[in-house]
Each structure stands twice: as C-alpha cells, then as structure tokens.
Write a protein that holds these residues in place. Structure first.
Motif, PDB file in Angstrom:
ATOM      1  N   PRO A   1       0.855  -1.181   0.000  1.00 31.58           N
ATOM      2  CA  PRO A   1       0.000   0.000   0.000  1.00 31.58           C
ATOM      3  C   PRO A   1       0.896   1.238   0.000  1.00 31.58           C
ATOM      4  O   PRO A   1       1.910   1.267   0.685  1.00 31.58           O
ATOM      5  CB  PRO A   1      -0.803  -0.140   1.295  1.00 31.58           C
ATOM      6  N   LEU A   2       0.471   2.243  -0.771  1.00 30.41           N
ATOM      7  CA  LEU A   2       1.385   3.356  -1.045  1.00 30.41           C
ATOM      8  C   LEU A   2       1.931   3.956   0.255  1.00 30.41           C
ATOM      9  O   LEU A   2       3.127   3.951   0.484  1.00 30.41           O
ATOM     10  CB  LEU A   2       0.655   4.397  -1.891  1.00 30.41           C
ATOM     11  N   PHE A   3       1.014   4.490   1.100  1.00 30.58           N
ATOM     12  CA  PHE A   3       1.425   5.046   2.391  1.00 30.58           C
ATOM     13  C   PHE A   3       0.428   4.616   3.456  1.00 30.58           C
ATOM     14  O   PHE A   3      -0.473   3.829   3.176  1.00 30.58           O
ATOM     15  CB  PHE A   3       1.487   6.585   2.323  1.00 30.58           C
ATOM     16  N   PHE A   4       0.557   5.176   4.654  1.00 32.36           N
ATOM     17  CA  PHE A   4      -0.358   4.822   5.751  1.00 32.36           C
ATOM     18  C   PHE A   4      -1.661   5.620   5.699  1.00 32.36           C
ATOM     19  O   PHE A   4      -2.713   5.110   6.063  1.00 32.36           O
ATOM     20  CB  PHE A   4       0.305   5.088   7.112  1.00 32.36           C
TER      21      PHE A   4
ATOM     22  N   PHE B   1      -3.077  -5.547   7.976  1.00 28.39           N
ATOM     23  CA  PHE B   1      -2.207  -6.564   7.374  1.00 28.39           C
ATOM     24  C   PHE B   1      -2.823  -6.975   6.025  1.00 28.39           C
ATOM     25  O   PHE B   1      -2.522  -6.373   4.989  1.00 28.39           O
ATOM     26  CB  PHE B   1      -2.012  -7.741   8.338  1.00 28.39           C
ATOM     27  N   VAL B   2      -3.741  -7.940   6.030  1.00 30.46           N
ATOM     28  CA  VAL B   2      -4.193  -8.477   4.735  1.00 30.46           C
ATOM     29  C   VAL B   2      -5.010  -7.475   3.919  1.00 30.46           C
ATOM     30  O   VAL B   2      -5.025  -7.538   2.683  1.00 30.46           O
ATOM     31  CB  VAL B   2      -4.979  -9.807   4.891  1.00 30.46           C
ATOM     32  N   LEU B   3      -5.680  -6.539   4.587  1.00 33.68           N
ATOM     33  CA  LEU B   3      -6.442  -5.548   3.814  1.00 33.68           C
ATOM     34  C   LEU B   3      -5.503  -4.729   2.923  1.00 33.68           C
ATOM     35  O   LEU B   3      -5.781  -4.488   1.748  1.00 33.68           O
ATOM     36  CB  LEU B   3      -7.219  -4.623   4.752  1.00 33.68           C
TER      37      LEU B   3
ATOM     38  N   SER C   1      -5.772  -7.047  -0.350  1.00 34.37           N
ATOM     39  CA  SER C   1      -6.997  -6.572  -1.017  1.00 34.37           C
ATOM     40  C   SER C   1      -6.818  -5.252  -1.754  1.00 34.37           C
ATOM     41  O   SER C   1      -7.647  -4.919  -2.607  1.00 34.37           O
ATOM     42  CB  SER C   1      -8.164  -6.490  -0.023  1.00 34.37           C
ATOM     43  N   THR C   2      -5.747  -4.487  -1.467  1.00 37.30           N
ATOM     44  CA  THR C   2      -5.551  -3.258  -2.253  1.00 37.30           C
ATOM     45  C   THR C   2      -5.326  -3.599  -3.736  1.00 37.30           C
ATOM     46  O   THR C   2      -5.753  -2.855  -4.615  1.00 37.30           O
ATOM     47  CB  THR C   2      -4.360  -2.423  -1.735  1.00 37.30           C
TER      48      THR C   2
ATOM     49  N   ILE D   1      -0.829   7.666  -9.134  1.00 35.44           N
ATOM     50  CA  ILE D   1      -0.938   8.019  -7.707  1.00 35.44           C
ATOM     51  C   ILE D   1      -2.397   8.018  -7.244  1.00 35.44           C
ATOM     52  O   ILE D   1      -2.687   7.758  -6.076  1.00 35.44           O
ATOM     53  CB  ILE D   1      -0.242   9.367  -7.396  1.00 35.44           C
ATOM     54  N   ASN D   2      -3.330   8.245  -8.166  1.00 32.37           N
ATOM     55  CA  ASN D   2      -4.742   8.167  -7.772  1.00 32.37           C
ATOM     56  C   ASN D   2      -5.121   6.746  -7.377  1.00 32.37           C
ATOM     57  O   ASN D   2      -5.930   6.529  -6.477  1.00 32.37           O
ATOM     58  CB  ASN D   2      -5.638   8.657  -8.910  1.00 32.37           C
ATOM     59  N   ALA D   3      -4.522   5.787  -8.076  1.00 38.99           N
ATOM     60  CA  ALA D   3      -4.766   4.389  -7.719  1.00 38.99           C
ATOM     61  C   ALA D   3      -4.143   4.086  -6.348  1.00 38.99           C
ATOM     62  O   ALA D   3      -4.689   3.311  -5.563  1.00 38.99           O
ATOM     63  CB  ALA D   3      -4.176   3.463  -8.780  1.00 38.99           C
ATOM     64  N   GLY D   4      -2.998   4.724  -6.071  1.00 37.56           N
ATOM     65  CA  GLY D   4      -2.391   4.569  -4.750  1.00 37.56           C
ATOM     66  C   GLY D   4      -3.268   5.191  -3.676  1.00 37.56           C
ATOM     67  O   GLY D   4      -3.464   4.619  -2.596  1.00 37.56           O
ATOM     68  N   LEU D   5      -3.826   6.358  -3.991  1.00 36.49           N
ATOM     69  CA  LEU D   5      -4.715   7.045  -3.049  1.00 36.49           C
ATOM     70  C   LEU D   5      -5.954   6.194  -2.777  1.00 36.49           C
ATOM     71  O   LEU D   5      -6.385   6.029  -1.638  1.00 36.49           O
ATOM     72  CB  LEU D   5      -5.103   8.406  -3.639  1.00 36.49           C
ATOM     73  N   GLU D   6      -6.511   5.617  -3.845  1.00 40.81           N
ATOM     74  CA  GLU D   6      -7.689   4.762  -3.685  1.00 40.81           C
ATOM     75  C   GLU D   6      -7.399   3.583  -2.759  1.00 40.81           C
ATOM     76  O   GLU D   6      -8.229   3.216  -1.931  1.00 40.81           O
ATOM     77  CB  GLU D   6      -8.119   4.230  -5.051  1.00 40.81           C
ATOM     78  N   GLY D   7      -6.218   2.981  -2.922  1.00 40.18           N
ATOM     79  CA  GLY D   7      -5.867   1.833  -2.087  1.00 40.18           C
ATOM     80  C   GLY D   7      -5.784   2.226  -0.615  1.00 40.18           C
ATOM     81  O   GLY D   7      -6.268   1.509   0.265  1.00 40.18           O
TER      82      GLY D   7
END
Ligand code: NAD
Length: 399
Positions: A117-120, A203-205, A209-210, A365-371
């Motif tokens: 996942p991109l960030f926290f 963890f698994v989310l 799942s991202t 980065i939008n996909a990272g934001l969505e995750g």
C-alpha cells in the motif's frame, strides 16, 4: 501485440531502493522493468538495509560497483551530480518507509514507482500528489496482476453491456501461508507485516486486497462504493491488532452489492485471487490459477471460456498481448505491461504530452490514493464494531 520494440526514445535510467537479495518482491520489479530492454536500464541501487549485502547483490545483478549505494539518501545525492544519473526509482521496501523515500525521491527530481500500500494515510498521499504535480513527476504503484490483459477484456465487455447491469461483485485475494502460529520461524517479511509501526493500520487488507480493489476499479471504472462494512480478525492472536482475515461487504451507488475476502489463513489455498462480476444478463470471472482465461457465463447458454491472444477479444486486451496463442502468459507479463506503461507515462510527462497521459490506463498516484482510502474505510468500519460506514471517496479519480 507487444514485441519489445521501443515505445519511448531511449530506456530510462532506473534505480531501485530495496528489493535486495532477501527481498520478496524485488525480482518482480526487475522482471517487469527489464523485460523489453527498451523501457528501463538498471544503473544504480540502494538495494538493502544492509549496505554490504546490498552492494554485493547489486554487483551480482550487473550494477557498477560505484553505483551500488549504502542507502537511498546517498544514492539520490550522488546520482544528482552525474550527467547520466538516474531519472526514476522504484521503491520495494517495507510499507512504513514508502512515504519518506518517495518524498525524498521527488525532492531529488526523480519519477517514482512505489510498492503498495502506497502510504499509511490519505493525507500523506495527497501531500505527495501535490509535490509530484509541483515537480512534474509521475508516481506509479505496482499492483502486480493489474497489467493482465484479460482484465482489460472484462473492462471492454462490461462497457459494451455484455453482462448487463452489474448486480454483484465478488472479490477475493487469499492464501494460507499464515495459517499456523509459527512466529519463531517468521521471515523478516512476515515479521514486519504484522507490526503496525511498519505495516501500517492493516495486514491483509493492505497487503492483499488493495491489489484486488484496484483491479475491480480497472474493470468497472464507473462503479463507486457508497458504503461498506468490514469485519476483521486476528486468528493468530499475536498478530492483533492487525488482521490475518477480513470480510468486507460493499454497497455501490448504482444498487449493486459486493464482497471482498482478504485472508492469509485460508489454509491450503494456493490460488485465491478471484474476481467475479455478476450482471443482469451474464457473469464474468477471472482467476489467477488461469490468468489467460476468462469465463463468460450467459444465463441460459453454454458457458464460454475466452482465451488470451485470440482475435475475438477486444483490441484493448490484445494490445497488451506478448507471447501469442498456445503459450502461457501470467504474472511476469503483467508486471512487464505495468512497467511499460510507467515508462510511457514518464516519457510523456517529461515531454509535456498530456494527451498520451490522459489516455494511458495504469496504476498512478490516484490508484495509490484509492488503495489507502480503501484500507482507511475498512479499518474505520472494523474498529467501530464492524458497522456500516459511508465510503469516503478519493479525490480526482482517473481510471
Ligand atoms: P521484504 O522484507 O521481503 O524485502 C524488503 C527489502 O527492502 C529487503 O531487501 C530489505 O533489505 C530492503 N530494505 C528495507 N529497508 C530499506 C531501506 N531503508 N533502504 C534500502 N533497502 C531497504 O519485503 P517484500 O515482501 O519484498 O515487500 C516490500 C514491499 O513490496 C512492501 O511494501 C510490500 O507490501 C510490497 N509487495 C508487493 C507485492 C506485489 O505484488 N506488488 C508483492 C510482495 C510485496
């Protein structure tokens, strides 16, 4: 069809942070980036938290000794002084390091390809998104199987109305590698995944799942989640508060419903990445055990298996074909497809070619934001007693 011929003028000078000898995911990055030999050239790296091991490893994969750096800060500083310094880096380190490395890379005027996942937090992503825009740089996110062309076939068929109105979305990314409590035998990669300081709020989310959530958005870009309910558990109690199993129920804005099962305790499961979309006329199903095939099930008709590389598939799917019919493709080609699109995006960004960028479908980065938003919404629901929560949308979605 792709055959390795150049899509950009010259390969981009590429460096890696992490992904060293013992890293789980580093080789997948190199498989993806170096597949065509025309998109990226690996010229530098800070491959390991252990500088000596990182240097030895880098030299063993062909990087010049003086460009195998002890840490990423030294790499960014030294490379900036070279005429042929790196232009882009990939970050293949544990989750908790992504934000600071990404920020440092953008400040060093580098494009970034980062692990998920991109960030926290979404605030961190929004800050980095603003920085990337200011610097004129791309931030891509490596949702590994999302470069599989059969997902684009699903996208095209759903857009054409081949399955009718979407009613049910059934998503699953599970495995069984953490089914037992053998913490004493954990690898480093297993240890940090259940430490909130390094893994983040899940963890698994986040870990599993991202990927699937982004792939669902790629397939059905028009489907927006209205609210969700997440129930998460730590079947191995030492992993608490992070979950090793989670179920999420989603309600979409168009009335469709969905579920996501993310788990690392699905004992015995070796191929638990599945996407089934049920429409009013038919259903489509993709499964990682056979990623070159798509089941197309029209109510009242014999079940069809659509097979990769065949002329009856949509152009958008066959454009990302590499090996042709009769030969097996899979995860490696998916990574190569994602990396090729990162290269095209970086090249277009550098040339100010907004038209190319606007048409390119890739995890940006939008996909990272969505995750990150997905995880935030799930955790908020679960931590409040597994209640329904309104889905807080990401901004500026462009899939
Ligand atoms: P890992 O623990 O196996 O490997 C991490 C690597 O990074 C190691 O080589 C380690 O030495 C190095 N490292 C750690 N900190 C560093 C630093 N500050 N500077 C330089 N190197 C450093 O972890 P992993 O399983 O490979 O996961 C790494 C990232 O990739 C995580 O964010 C994870 O979620 C993600 N991941 C993604 C996929 C995918 O399919 N996209 C698959 C696995 C892991």
């Amino acid at each position: 069809m792709l055959n390795g011929e150049k899509k950009i003028e010259r390969p981009l000078r590429w460096g890696m942070v992490g992904g060293g000898r013992l890293g789980q995911v580093g080789y997948k990055h190199r498989i993806g980036a170096l597949r065509d030999n025309t998109a990226f050239k690996l010229v530098a790296g800070a491959f390991d938290i252990d500088p000596d091991r990182g240097k030895d490893f880098g030299m063993n994969i062909g990087v010049e000794e003086n460009r195998c750096y002890p840490d990423y800060k030294t790499m960014f500083a030294k490379e900036a002084t070279l005429d042929d310094g790196i232009e882009v880096i990939s970050i293949a380190t544990p989750n908790g390091t992504h934000y600071e490395i990404c920020k440092a890379a953008l400040n060093a005027n580098l494009h970034v390809i980062c692990e998920k996942p991109l960030f926290f937090t979404s605030e961190e992503v929004l800050e980095i998104k603003e920085l990337a825009e200011k610097k004129g740089k791309i931030v891509g996110v490596t949702y590994g199987f999302s470069g599989n062309q059969m997902l684009l076939q699903m996208r095209a068929m759903i857009k054409k109305g081949d399955i009718g109105e979407i009613r049910v979305v059934d998503l699953q990314y599970t495995h069984g590698f953490n089914a037992t409590d053998d913490a004493d035998k954990y690898s480093d990669a297993q240890k940090w995944r259940v430490d909130p300081k390094i893994a983040g709020p899940s963890f698994v989310l986040g870990d599993l799942s991202t990927h699937t959530y982004y792939m669902s958005q790629l397939i059905m870009p028009h489907m927006k989640i209205k609210k969700l309910l997440c129930d998460r558990q730590s079947f191995i109690s030492s992993r608490a508060p992070l979950e090793d199993n989670a179920h999420v129920i989603m309600h979409y804005e168009n009335g469709a419903v969905g579920t996501m099962w993310a788990s690392s305790i699905n004992a015995g499961c070796m191929d638990g990445h599945r996407i089934r979309i049920v429409g009013s006329k038919a259903s489509l199903e993709w499964w990682d055990s056979n990623p070159g095939e798509l089941r197309y099930e029209v109510q009242g008709k014999p079940i069809q298996t659509l097979v990769r590389a065949m002329p009856y598939l949509d152009d958008i799917c066959n454009a990302d074909e590499r090996l042709g019919a009769l030969h097996v493709e899979g995860l490696s080609e998916s990574w190569a497809n994602i990396y090729l699109k990162f290269a095209i995006a970086i090249d277009a960004k550098d040339r100010g070619d907004e038209e190319t960028l606007s048409k390119l479908i890739y995890p940006d980065i939008n996909a990272g934001l969505e995750g990150v938003r997905w995880v935030e919404n799930c955790v908020r629901s679960a931590n409040n007693g597994s209640v329904w929560v309104d889905f807080v949308e990401a901004l500026d979605k462009t899939f």
